[in-house]
Scaffold this motif. Structure first.
Motif, mmCIF file in Angstrom:
data_model
loop_
_atom_site.group_PDB
_atom_site.id
_atom_site.type_symbol
_atom_site.label_atom_id
_atom_site.label_comp_id
_atom_site.label_asym_id
_atom_site.label_seq_id
_atom_site.Cartn_x
_atom_site.Cartn_y
_atom_site.Cartn_z
ATOM 1 N N THR A 208 -5.783 7.096 -13.693
ATOM 2 C CA THR A 208 -5.886 5.726 -13.219
ATOM 3 C C THR A 208 -7.169 5.105 -13.744
ATOM 4 O O THR A 208 -8.249 5.670 -13.596
ATOM 5 C CB THR A 208 -5.859 5.670 -11.687
ATOM 6 N N SER B 208 -0.788 -4.305 -5.275
ATOM 7 C CA SER B 208 -1.485 -3.248 -6.012
ATOM 8 C C SER B 208 -1.531 -3.591 -7.488
ATOM 9 O O SER B 208 -0.524 -3.938 -8.098
ATOM 10 C CB SER B 208 -0.756 -1.909 -5.830
ATOM 11 N N SER C 161 0.830 -1.217 0.000
ATOM 12 C CA SER C 161 0.000 0.000 0.000
ATOM 13 C C SER C 161 0.860 1.261 0.000
ATOM 14 O O SER C 161 0.515 2.261 -0.645
ATOM 15 C CB SER C 161 -0.948 0.002 1.203
ATOM 16 N N ARG D 84 -2.716 -1.302 -9.721
ATOM 17 C CA ARG D 84 -2.955 0.004 -10.339
ATOM 18 C C ARG D 84 -2.564 -0.016 -11.820
ATOM 19 O O ARG D 84 -1.466 -0.458 -12.182
ATOM 20 C CB ARG D 84 -2.180 1.102 -9.612
ATOM 21 N N SER D 85 -3.451 0.461 -12.653
ATOM 22 C CA SER D 85 -3.237 0.541 -14.100
ATOM 23 C C SER D 85 -3.701 1.918 -14.565
ATOM 24 O O SER D 85 -4.669 2.461 -14.014
ATOM 25 C CB SER D 85 -4.021 -0.555 -14.823
ATOM 26 N N TYR E 269 -6.401 -4.189 -5.160
ATOM 27 C CA TYR E 269 -5.357 -5.155 -4.869
ATOM 28 C C TYR E 269 -5.771 -6.565 -5.275
ATOM 29 O O TYR E 269 -6.949 -6.906 -5.274
ATOM 30 C CB TYR E 269 -5.026 -5.132 -3.368
ATOM 31 N N ASP F 132 2.238 1.737 -3.509
ATOM 32 C CA ASP F 132 1.160 2.161 -4.397
ATOM 33 C C ASP F 132 0.832 3.636 -4.193
ATOM 34 O O ASP F 132 0.649 4.375 -5.172
ATOM 35 C CB ASP F 132 -0.082 1.305 -4.148
ATOM 36 N N ASP G 44 -7.684 0.318 -9.988
ATOM 37 C CA ASP G 44 -6.867 0.285 -8.777
ATOM 38 C C ASP G 44 -7.326 -0.888 -7.917
ATOM 39 O O ASP G 44 -8.044 -1.765 -8.386
ATOM 40 C CB ASP G 44 -6.897 1.624 -8.037
ATOM 41 N N ALA H 106 1.192 6.433 -7.047
ATOM 42 C CA ALA H 106 0.023 7.209 -7.461
ATOM 43 C C ALA H 106 0.305 8.705 -7.339
ATOM 44 O O ALA H 106 -0.088 9.496 -8.214
ATOM 45 C CB ALA H 106 -1.189 6.818 -6.608
#
Length: 293
Positions: free
Chosen positions: A275, A285, A218, A287-288, A280, A221, A278, A225
């Motif tokens: 983003t 994570s 986290s 995230r894309s 998990y 991430d 997002d 971000a």
């Protein structure tokens, strides 16, 4: 039952296709005069993606938010090779099943994409003499390419090529992405495929059974971000020294560094990104994001 132990292997994918295929057939194709497509960075998953209905729909909805590309050029964490190389462009090139320990169904899945010879010639043409492209005669798409694309473009009706990652140096990968930038204005979707956090050696039973998110995931991430939201490429390039959660979040660099090809292919690498996905998976994570004009 979980995505790692489904009642029916890839059963969620079978259900997903029922609704996705009609929408995929109706998707408008990119046309000359349309805006350039964005460049994407996606967390690609592995066979368990086919048992994760919500994630399948997130990827599909993301693809549906854009016109269907004329071609897809994808850089995956799972093909590190120098010199810079392209996968075989022939139609129906066999896939690479570069994973182990899964049900046999995942090794029987197919993604029979069309001939990508024209795309291969365009990619070779945009690269400088100092970075020539080797055409691999038989190398197919690995799971960092075909797994997410089976969710995004389930009809397998878009030509796809994979470009190897010849270096882990962010500056070199940014430069490669910059050379690919013009392809976006031709309707080509440029994708860096990795995983925003990929600490597989540190995966625990609690992360699997309870969905626990460790602080190193986290924290990394949140740092990524923030840097992406500010367009701070220098901060991202210094991730090994500056990012919290290291080295647990990325004990090896291969799943993070495709991000630099994506940013290099953007109109402005230092512009904020959007983003698209997002959350998990197994505590990592996923995230894309996509670049913005």
């Amino acid at each position: 039952m979980t995505t790692l132990n489904p009642a029916v292997p890839a059963g969620a994918y079978d259900q997903f296709l029922i609704g996705a295929q009609p929408l995929a057939r109706a998707q408008r194709a990119w046309q000359t005069g349309d805006a350039a497509l964005p460049a994407l960075y996606l967390s690609h998953g592995a066979p368990p993606l086919f048992d994760d209905g919500p994630w399948l729909r997130e990827l599909f909805d993301w693809a549906q938010s854009m016109p269907k590309p004329t071609g897809i050029l994808i850089v995956s964490a799972h093909w590190e090779s120098a010199p810079l190389s392209l996968s075989a462009p022939a139609a129906h090139t066999p896939l690479v099943y570069d994973f182990g320990g899964f049900h046999r169904r995942y090794y029987q899945m197919r993604y029979a994409t069309p001939d990508a010879g024209a795309l291969a010639r365009r990619v070779a043409a945009v690269m400088p003499d100092s970075e020539p492209v080797h055409q691999h005669p038989s190398r197919g798409l690995d799971h960092g390419a075909w797994v997410p694309l089976m969710a995004m473009y389930p009809l397998a009706d878009v030509p796809v090529l994979q470009l190897s990652m010849p270096s882990q140096d962010p500056a070199r990968l940014l430069a490669i992405g910059e050379r690919l930038r013009g392809l976006r204005a031709e309707g080509v979707l440029v994708i860096g495929s990795g995983f925003m956090v990929h600490g597989l050696p540190f995966l625990t039973r609690e992360m699997v059974t309870r969905g626990t998110v460790p602080s190193w995931s986290s924290d990394f991430d949140a740092w990524a971000a923030d840097a992406l939201g500010r367009g701070d490429v220098d901060e991202l390039a210094a991730y090994q020294d500056r990012a919290p959660g290291m080295p647990y979040a990325h004990p090896t660099p291969d799943h993070f560094t495709p991000l630099f090809v994506t940013l290099g292919a953007a109109d402005r690498p230092d512009a904020p990104v959007r983003t698209a996905i997002d959350g998990y998976m197994l505590g990592f994570s996923k995230r894309s994001f996509q670049t913005l004009p």
